[in-house]
Write a protein that holds these residues in place. Structure first.
Motif, PDB file in Angstrom:
ATOM      1  N   UNK A 106       0.808  -1.215   0.000  1.00 27.95           N
ATOM      2  CA  UNK A 106       0.000   0.000   0.000  1.00 27.95           C
ATOM      3  C   UNK A 106       0.845   1.271   0.000  1.00 27.95           C
ATOM      4  N   UNK A 107       2.118   1.168   0.278  1.00 27.61           N
ATOM      5  CA  UNK A 107       2.971   2.349   0.411  1.00 27.61           C
ATOM      6  C   UNK A 107       4.057   2.345  -0.663  1.00 27.61           C
ATOM      7  N   UNK A 108       4.425   3.557  -1.095  1.00 27.82           N
ATOM      8  CA  UNK A 108       5.478   3.702  -2.090  1.00 27.82           C
ATOM      9  C   UNK A 108       6.799   4.129  -1.478  1.00 27.82           C
ATOM     10  N   UNK A 109       6.779   4.596  -0.219  1.00 27.32           N
ATOM     11  CA  UNK A 109       7.997   5.048   0.452  1.00 27.32           C
ATOM     12  C   UNK A 109       8.357   4.100   1.577  1.00 27.32           C
ATOM     13  N   UNK A 110       9.642   4.043   1.881  1.00 26.30           N
ATOM     14  CA  UNK A 110      10.166   3.070   2.825  1.00 26.30           C
ATOM     15  C   UNK A 110       9.636   3.271   4.238  1.00 26.30           C
ATOM     16  N   UNK A 111       9.698   4.505   4.755  1.00 22.60           N
ATOM     17  CA  UNK A 111       9.320   4.739   6.157  1.00 22.60           C
ATOM     18  C   UNK A 111       7.836   4.480   6.408  1.00 22.60           C
ATOM     19  N   UNK A 112       6.884   5.017   5.610  1.00 26.86           N
ATOM     20  CA  UNK A 112       5.482   4.676   5.849  1.00 26.86           C
ATOM     21  C   UNK A 112       5.205   3.180   5.780  1.00 26.86           C
ATOM     22  N   UNK A 113       5.841   2.486   4.819  1.00 22.02           N
ATOM     23  CA  UNK A 113       5.645   1.042   4.711  1.00 22.02           C
ATOM     24  C   UNK A 113       6.150   0.323   5.950  1.00 22.02           C
ATOM     25  N   UNK A 114       7.325   0.705   6.422  1.00 20.34           N
ATOM     26  CA  UNK A 114       7.889   0.085   7.620  1.00 20.34           C
ATOM     27  C   UNK A 114       7.028   0.375   8.844  1.00 20.34           C
ATOM     28  N   UNK A 115       6.562   1.631   8.976  1.00 17.85           N
ATOM     29  CA  UNK A 115       5.728   1.989  10.126  1.00 17.85           C
ATOM     30  C   UNK A 115       4.419   1.216  10.120  1.00 17.85           C
ATOM     31  N   UNK A 116       3.785   1.095   8.964  1.00 23.21           N
ATOM     32  CA  UNK A 116       2.541   0.317   8.858  1.00 23.21           C
ATOM     33  C   UNK A 116       2.770  -1.127   9.272  1.00 23.21           C
ATOM     34  N   UNK A 117       3.800  -1.743   8.709  1.00 25.27           N
ATOM     35  CA  UNK A 117       4.068  -3.155   8.989  1.00 25.27           C
ATOM     36  C   UNK A 117       4.399  -3.371  10.461  1.00 25.27           C
ATOM     37  N   UNK A 118       5.248  -2.510  11.022  1.00 24.69           N
ATOM     38  CA  UNK A 118       5.627  -2.667  12.428  1.00 24.69           C
ATOM     39  C   UNK A 118       4.424  -2.505  13.345  1.00 24.69           C
ATOM     40  N   UNK A 119       3.624  -1.460  13.111  1.00 19.71           N
ATOM     41  CA  UNK A 119       2.468  -1.217  13.995  1.00 19.71           C
ATOM     42  C   UNK A 119       1.494  -2.384  13.947  1.00 19.71           C
ATOM     43  N   UNK A 120       1.280  -2.921  12.753  1.00 16.74           N
ATOM     44  CA  UNK A 120       0.333  -4.027  12.615  1.00 16.74           C
ATOM     45  C   UNK A 120       0.818  -5.265  13.360  1.00 16.74           C
ATOM     46  N   UNK A 121       2.092  -5.599  13.204  1.00 18.07           N
ATOM     47  CA  UNK A 121       2.623  -6.794  13.866  1.00 18.07           C
ATOM     48  C   UNK A 121       2.778  -6.581  15.375  1.00 18.07           C
ATOM     49  N   UNK A 122       3.094  -5.339  15.806  1.00 18.62           N
ATOM     50  CA  UNK A 122       3.192  -5.057  17.240  1.00 18.62           C
ATOM     51  C   UNK A 122       1.838  -5.211  17.911  1.00 18.62           C
TER      52      UNK A 122
END
Length: 383
Positions: free
Chosen positions: A78-94
């Motif tokens: 869903x994300x084209x930039x590294x930081x938003x993609x990482x933040x989304x993935x981390x928050x979901x798994x946390x």
């Protein structure tokens, strides 16, 4: 861009910057990092040519030797930039890891108490208390939330909250993670990051812990006194590519036996003073059968740097090899072979990191090498 931003790019080792004849205009080159960093109040985004989803697949291979982040459930697409993609993935798994409450574990503590708890440390009692009977110097195991797993998750959430580019909806959910882990200790900046192995006890953290480690490893750029550099998250693409190729080739070579060794240490001269360390060598019965160097470089004017050929020629001469292999992140689809005068043939292969079939391409490359070493009369010649 402003001069302070240009100076910050150089100061942080992000890129080479050269002024032009136009005010506030610079020529930026040798960019090997991707991500975002705040410099002199500006957010500087460095976007990879590789799609973010493919980049995370490579990071998974590079860090764990397997495709740990290719699941649709991580939400990278869903994300084209590294930081938003990482933040989304981390928050979901946390959120999933903490759904049943923070993990608890036993931690050994030392304390001075009025009663005996756990083990009485008699030596410390004598040296610290001078023979006084109370308080008692004891050590005991406490069942608490302040364990390494929770410290990693909390510290990663706190670092993400300081990064530019984290979406507002993710910020609110990251703050919820911080509240749930109230009482857990944040790992100080610069302190060693704990290495946690997943087992049955912490299995529900297995998806979030590698992401937390990635956040902490990439968040090394922090505000420094007297500097224009602020918080940032940057990943070295050359390291990602080289680690990815090493891990995936090692997996692809398993059917052929032998051992693929990274950074194989040897010497080039008789006296043993000229050290060499090829990126990868294939050892079979203790003998070097193939040598591979991974280069995060691109073609210029239709060819790769000649220095790579000189280096591989030296490796082949050292190990008595008739073939050498160079692997690049981009280039022509067909492998290019350079036949050296009175020397080895050096094959230059390109792996398209943007292609969804890059995993299959690595396996194909392994077959190319194995077939060539085995003197197959018709080995594959393209990826």
């Amino acid at each position: 861009m402003p001069r302070e931003v240009a100076a910050g790019l150089v100061e942080a080792g992000i890129a080479a910057v050269a002024p032009t004849f136009v005010a506030d205009e610079y020529r930026v080159s040798s960019v090997r990092k991707v991500g975002v960093v705040r410099i002199a109040g500006y957010d500087v985004w460095i976007r990879p040519k590789t799609p973010v989803r493919r980049l995370f697949a490579m990071l998974g291979y590079a860090r764990a030797g397997s495709a740990i982040w290719e699941d649709e459930d991580f939400g990278f697409a869903a994300d084209e930039d590294l930081v938003p993609a990482l933040a989304h993935a981390f928050e979901r798994q946390a959120a999933r890891a903490l759904a049943g409450g923070p993990l608890r574990g036993y931690v050994t503590r030392e304390d001075a108490l009025p009663v005996v708890r756990g083990r009485w440390r008699i030596g410390d009692q004598l040296t610290r208390r001078g023979g006084q009977p109370l308080p008692l110097e004891v050590s005991f195991d406490d069942y608490v939330e302040n364990i390494a797993e929770n410290q990693l998750v909390l510290t990663a959430a706190a670092r993400l909250l300081r990064l530019p580019g984290v979406p507002d909806d993710v910020v609110s959910r990251l703050r919820r993670v911080v509240r749930v882990l109230d009482g857990v200790t944040v790992i100080p900046v610069g302190a060693p990051v704990p290495v946690v192995r997943t087992d049955r006890r912490n299995a529900r953290y297995s998806a979030v812990l590698p992401l937390a480690s990635l956040v902490l490893s990439g968040a090394s750029i922090e505000q420094r006194a007297g500097s224009h550099i602020g918080a940032g998250f940057l990943v070295d693409m050359w390291s990602v590519f080289e680690d990815f190729v090493t891990a995936s080739l090692r997996e692809a070579f398993r059917p052929y036996g032998g051992e693929l060794v990274a950074q194989y240490s040897s010497t080039l001269d008789v006296e043993g003073t000229v050290k060499i360390a090829p990126d990868l060598v294939w050892l079979v019965d203790g003998e070097v059968r193939a040598c591979i160097d991974v280069k995060y470089k691109v073609e210029k004017h239709g060819q790769y740097p000649n220095a790579d050929l000189y280096q591989m020629a030296a490796y082949c001469r050292r190990f008595g090899l008739a073939e050498g292999y160079l692997v690049y992140p981009a280039g022509r689809a067909q492998a290019v072979t350079v036949d050296l005068v009175a020397g080895p043939s050096i094959h230059q292969h390109a792996l398209n990191t943007s292609a969804p079939t890059i995993g299959a391409a690595v396996k194909y490359l392994a077959r190319v090498l194995q077939a060539t070493v085995a003197a197959d009369p018709s080995p594959p010649n393209h990826l």
